[in-house]
Every structure is written in C-alpha cells, then in structure tokens.
Design an enzyme around this catalytic site. Sequence first.
Site, PDB file in Angstrom:
ATOM      1  N   ASN A   1      -8.139   6.869   3.929  1.00  0.00           N
ATOM      2  CA  ASN A   1      -9.312   6.277   4.548  1.00  0.00           C
ATOM      3  C   ASN A   1      -9.728   7.130   5.739  1.00  0.00           C
ATOM      4  O   ASN A   1      -8.880   7.681   6.439  1.00  0.00           O
ATOM      5  CB  ASN A   1      -9.008   4.858   5.042  1.00  0.00           C
ATOM      6  CG  ASN A   1      -8.879   3.861   3.911  1.00  0.00           C
ATOM      7  OD1 ASN A   1      -9.397   4.074   2.827  1.00  0.00           O
ATOM      8  ND2 ASN A   1      -8.176   2.772   4.164  1.00  0.00           N
TER       9      ASN A   1
ATOM     10  N   ARG B   1      -7.805   3.049  -2.301  1.00  0.00           N
ATOM     11  CA  ARG B   1      -6.756   4.089  -2.275  1.00  0.00           C
ATOM     12  C   ARG B   1      -5.679   3.804  -3.313  1.00  0.00           C
ATOM     13  O   ARG B   1      -5.217   4.705  -4.009  1.00  0.00           O
ATOM     14  CB  ARG B   1      -6.119   4.193  -0.886  1.00  0.00           C
ATOM     15  CG  ARG B   1      -7.020   4.843   0.155  1.00  0.00           C
ATOM     16  CD  ARG B   1      -6.313   4.983   1.495  1.00  0.00           C
ATOM     17  NE  ARG B   1      -5.736   3.709   1.903  1.00  0.00           N
ATOM     18  CZ  ARG B   1      -4.577   3.560   2.540  1.00  0.00           C
ATOM     19  NH1 ARG B   1      -3.850   4.599   2.862  1.00  0.00           N
ATOM     20  NH2 ARG B   1      -4.144   2.375   2.885  1.00  0.00           N
TER      21      ARG B   1
END
Length: 94
Positions: A41, A23
């Site tokens: 996520n 990320r």
Amino acid sequence: MAQNRLIQAHVFISGKVQGVGYRYYTSRQAQTLKLSGWVKNLPDGRVEAVFEGKSQAIDKMVKWCYGGSPNAIVTDVAIEMKPSEGLQGFEMRR
C-alpha cells in the site's frame, strides 16, 4: 519464444484498493501464476506492485489487477514494463 522470456511489470493501482484485501488477493493470484515480486500500500491510497515472470503470466496478472479483490473498485492501472531483476518469491510489504 518471446512468451517464455522473463519480464517485469511495475504496476500502480488506483481506486478503492486499500482496506479491501487487495494486497492479499494480489499475492494469492501472483503465486497461482508462479510470479515473483511484491505488493504494498502507498500513503496516497494506491497500491504498488512488481511482478516478474513469463510474459504470458504477466499479461494475465496485469489484466487481473483491473478487477482485483472482490470489494475493490479499480479506477486506473499504470504499468511500466522492464527487464526482469531476478526476484525470488512473492511478498506483501507494508
């Protein structure tokens, strides 16, 4: 000029993509390419992201997703192209 129009890519990345900074690196790369959107996520181990911007930058970002962060092992990238929603900025979501 098709390459200047704004589009959206809704992307699902599978593999070893959680716990490896995916990320963070995605957010950095998207900001470098001046894209808007978000990344998060998913409970099933995948990463979901939305990128908005010029088609040329979107193409570069989607290609980047196949490699991702240095410790990621990407096994699949599912992409759905859509019209831009006018998102502003890029964020990492939880």
